[in-house]
Design a protein around this motif. Structure first.
Motif, PDB file in Angstrom:
ATOM      1  N   GLN A 153     -12.323 -56.236  -0.116  1.00  0.00           N
ATOM      2  CA  GLN A 153     -12.160 -55.449  -1.172  1.00  0.00           C
ATOM      3  C   GLN A 153     -11.374 -56.536  -2.068  1.00  0.00           C
ATOM      4  O   GLN A 153     -10.326 -57.312  -1.022  1.00  0.00           O
ATOM      5  N   THR A 154     -11.316 -56.089  -3.656  1.00  0.00           N
ATOM      6  CA  THR A 154     -10.228 -56.937  -4.175  1.00  0.00           C
ATOM      7  C   THR A 154      -9.170 -55.967  -4.754  1.00  0.00           C
ATOM      8  O   THR A 154      -9.256 -55.180  -4.884  1.00  0.00           O
ATOM      9  N   VAL A 155      -7.757 -57.866  -4.559  1.00  0.00           N
ATOM     10  CA  VAL A 155      -6.667 -56.861  -5.008  1.00  0.00           C
ATOM     11  C   VAL A 155      -5.374 -57.752  -5.438  1.00  0.00           C
ATOM     12  O   VAL A 155      -5.756 -58.531  -5.734  1.00  0.00           O
ATOM     13  N   ALA A 156      -4.992 -57.240  -5.785  1.00  0.00           N
ATOM     14  CA  ALA A 156      -3.417 -57.829  -7.150  1.00  0.00           C
ATOM     15  C   ALA A 156      -3.059 -58.986  -6.422  1.00  0.00           C
ATOM     16  O   ALA A 156      -3.058 -60.312  -6.844  1.00  0.00           O
ATOM     17  N   GLY A 157      -2.895 -59.071  -4.606  1.00  0.00           N
ATOM     18  CA  GLY A 157      -2.528 -60.051  -4.357  1.00  0.00           C
ATOM     19  C   GLY A 157      -0.728 -61.072  -4.476  1.00  0.00           C
ATOM     20  O   GLY A 157      -0.344 -61.205  -4.480  1.00  0.00           O
ATOM     21  N   ARG A 158      -0.575 -59.957  -5.528  1.00  0.00           N
ATOM     22  CA  ARG A 158       1.307 -59.449  -6.127  1.00  0.00           C
ATOM     23  C   ARG A 158       2.022 -59.190  -4.595  1.00  0.00           C
ATOM     24  O   ARG A 158       2.242 -58.107  -5.106  1.00  0.00           O
ATOM     25  N   PRO A 159       2.928 -59.969  -3.799  1.00  0.00           N
ATOM     26  CA  PRO A 159       3.854 -60.258  -3.062  1.00  0.00           C
ATOM     27  C   PRO A 159       4.774 -59.340  -4.091  1.00  0.00           C
ATOM     28  O   PRO A 159       5.597 -59.783  -4.601  1.00  0.00           O
ATOM     29  N   ALA A 160       5.167 -57.933  -3.466  1.00  0.00           N
ATOM     30  CA  ALA A 160       6.322 -57.549  -3.907  1.00  0.00           C
ATOM     31  C   ALA A 160       7.359 -58.347  -3.785  1.00  0.00           C
ATOM     32  O   ALA A 160       8.846 -57.714  -3.914  1.00  0.00           O
ATOM     33  N   THR A 161       7.688 -58.560  -2.991  1.00  0.00           N
ATOM     34  CA  THR A 161       8.557 -59.146  -1.971  1.00  0.00           C
ATOM     35  C   THR A 161       9.070 -60.744  -2.670  1.00  0.00           C
ATOM     36  O   THR A 161       9.849 -61.029  -2.183  1.00  0.00           O
ATOM     37  N   LEU A 162       8.181 -60.792  -3.294  1.00  0.00           N
ATOM     38  CA  LEU A 162       8.265 -62.690  -3.957  1.00  0.00           C
ATOM     39  C   LEU A 162       8.831 -62.013  -4.669  1.00  0.00           C
ATOM     40  O   LEU A 162       8.931 -61.653  -5.887  1.00  0.00           O
ATOM     41  N   PRO A 163      10.653 -62.991  -5.275  1.00  0.00           N
ATOM     42  CA  PRO A 163      11.384 -62.878  -6.115  1.00  0.00           C
ATOM     43  C   PRO A 163      11.078 -63.421  -7.415  1.00  0.00           C
ATOM     44  O   PRO A 163      10.063 -64.650  -7.481  1.00  0.00           O
ATOM     45  N   GLY A 164      10.898 -62.888  -8.450  1.00  0.00           N
ATOM     46  CA  GLY A 164      10.539 -63.363 -10.335  1.00  0.00           C
ATOM     47  C   GLY A 164       9.110 -63.065  -9.890  1.00  0.00           C
ATOM     48  O   GLY A 164       9.102 -63.320 -10.885  1.00  0.00           O
ATOM     49  N   VAL A 165       8.307 -61.766  -8.882  1.00  0.00           N
ATOM     50  CA  VAL A 165       7.373 -62.053  -9.588  1.00  0.00           C
ATOM     51  C   VAL A 165       6.314 -61.598 -10.765  1.00  0.00           C
ATOM     52  O   VAL A 165       5.573 -61.889 -11.076  1.00  0.00           O
ATOM     53  N   ASP A 166       7.569 -60.314 -11.094  1.00  0.00           N
ATOM     54  CA  ASP A 166       7.280 -59.871 -12.578  1.00  0.00           C
ATOM     55  C   ASP A 166       7.321 -61.102 -13.609  1.00  0.00           C
ATOM     56  O   ASP A 166       6.024 -61.178 -14.535  1.00  0.00           O
ATOM     57  N   SER A 167       7.950 -62.133 -13.612  1.00  0.00           N
ATOM     58  CA  SER A 167       7.584 -63.506 -14.551  1.00  0.00           C
ATOM     59  C   SER A 167       6.532 -64.085 -14.240  1.00  0.00           C
ATOM     60  O   SER A 167       6.639 -65.078 -14.921  1.00  0.00           O
ATOM     61  N   VAL A 168       6.196 -64.381 -13.108  1.00  0.00           N
ATOM     62  CA  VAL A 168       5.397 -65.400 -12.635  1.00  0.00           C
ATOM     63  C   VAL A 168       4.430 -64.939 -13.714  1.00  0.00           C
ATOM     64  O   VAL A 168       3.170 -64.020 -13.473  1.00  0.00           O
ATOM     65  N   ALA A 169       3.430 -66.415 -14.230  1.00  0.00           N
ATOM     66  CA  ALA A 169       1.960 -65.793 -15.351  1.00  0.00           C
ATOM     67  C   ALA A 169       0.731 -66.332 -14.424  1.00  0.00           C
ATOM     68  O   ALA A 169       1.574 -67.030 -13.297  1.00  0.00           O
ATOM     69  N   GLY A 170      -0.266 -65.493 -14.123  1.00  0.00           N
ATOM     70  CA  GLY A 170      -1.554 -66.023 -13.187  1.00  0.00           C
ATOM     71  C   GLY A 170      -1.431 -64.823 -13.071  1.00  0.00           C
ATOM     72  O   GLY A 170      -1.174 -63.902 -12.471  1.00  0.00           O
ATOM     73  N   MET A 171      -2.909 -65.745 -12.215  1.00  0.00           N
ATOM     74  CA  MET A 171      -3.741 -64.228 -11.436  1.00  0.00           C
ATOM     75  C   MET A 171      -3.324 -64.691 -10.203  1.00  0.00           C
ATOM     76  O   MET A 171      -3.568 -65.662  -9.540  1.00  0.00           O
ATOM     77  N   PHE A 172      -3.537 -63.488  -9.510  1.00  0.00           N
ATOM     78  CA  PHE A 172      -2.706 -63.498  -7.857  1.00  0.00           C
ATOM     79  C   PHE A 172      -4.273 -62.527  -7.086  1.00  0.00           C
ATOM     80  O   PHE A 172      -4.277 -62.432  -5.898  1.00  0.00           O
ATOM     81  N   VAL A 173      -5.037 -62.630  -7.959  1.00  0.00           N
ATOM     82  CA  VAL A 173      -6.472 -61.877  -7.615  1.00  0.00           C
ATOM     83  C   VAL A 173      -6.957 -62.332  -6.190  1.00  0.00           C
ATOM     84  O   VAL A 173      -7.001 -63.859  -5.633  1.00  0.00           O
ATOM     85  N   ASN A 174      -6.968 -61.425  -4.874  1.00  0.00           N
ATOM     86  CA  ASN A 174      -7.646 -61.817  -3.800  1.00  0.00           C
ATOM     87  C   ASN A 174      -8.688 -61.164  -3.176  1.00  0.00           C
ATOM     88  O   ASN A 174      -8.537 -59.598  -3.877  1.00  0.00           O
ATOM     89  N   THR A 175      -9.265 -61.486  -2.178  1.00  0.00           N
ATOM     90  CA  THR A 175      -9.773 -60.345  -1.417  1.00  0.00           C
ATOM     91  C   THR A 175      -9.717 -60.075  -0.050  1.00  0.00           C
ATOM     92  O   THR A 175      -9.836 -61.579   0.381  1.00  0.00           O
TER      93      THR A 175
END
Length: 92
Positions: free
Chosen positions: A28-50
């Protein structure tokens, strides 16, 4: 039960029937952006994971479809905490 769980259950049943297995695994393909990562909203790029999805076919006659899907959703909800991990980390 969510639409995603329903579709995963249908796909798992189809794979199980096609492979003649009672226990199947698919990705299953998921976004892979952990909500607990500080500043994740400001990080550009793909975090796609399977991540792997394990789906077992109910073999007990007393188990209902909604009970099976609820159980599948619970397992997938627990596995969501690993959506940012690499395949090697998930395997271990």
């Amino acid at each position: 039960v969510t639409w995603n769980t329903l579709l995963q259950g249908i796909w798992g049943l189809a794979l199980g029937w096609w492979c003649r297995r009672g226990d199947v695994l698919f990705g299953q393909t998921v976004a892979g952006r952990p909500a607990t990562l500080p500043g994740v909203d400001s990080v550009a790029g793909m975090f796609v994971n399977t991540v792997p999805v394990r789906c077992w076919i109910p073999d007990r006659p007393e188990q209902t479809v909604d009970g099976w899907l609820s159980l599948l959703q619970g397992v997938q909800s627990d596995a969501e905490s690993f959506s940012h991990c690499s395949a090697g980390q998930v395997h271990s």
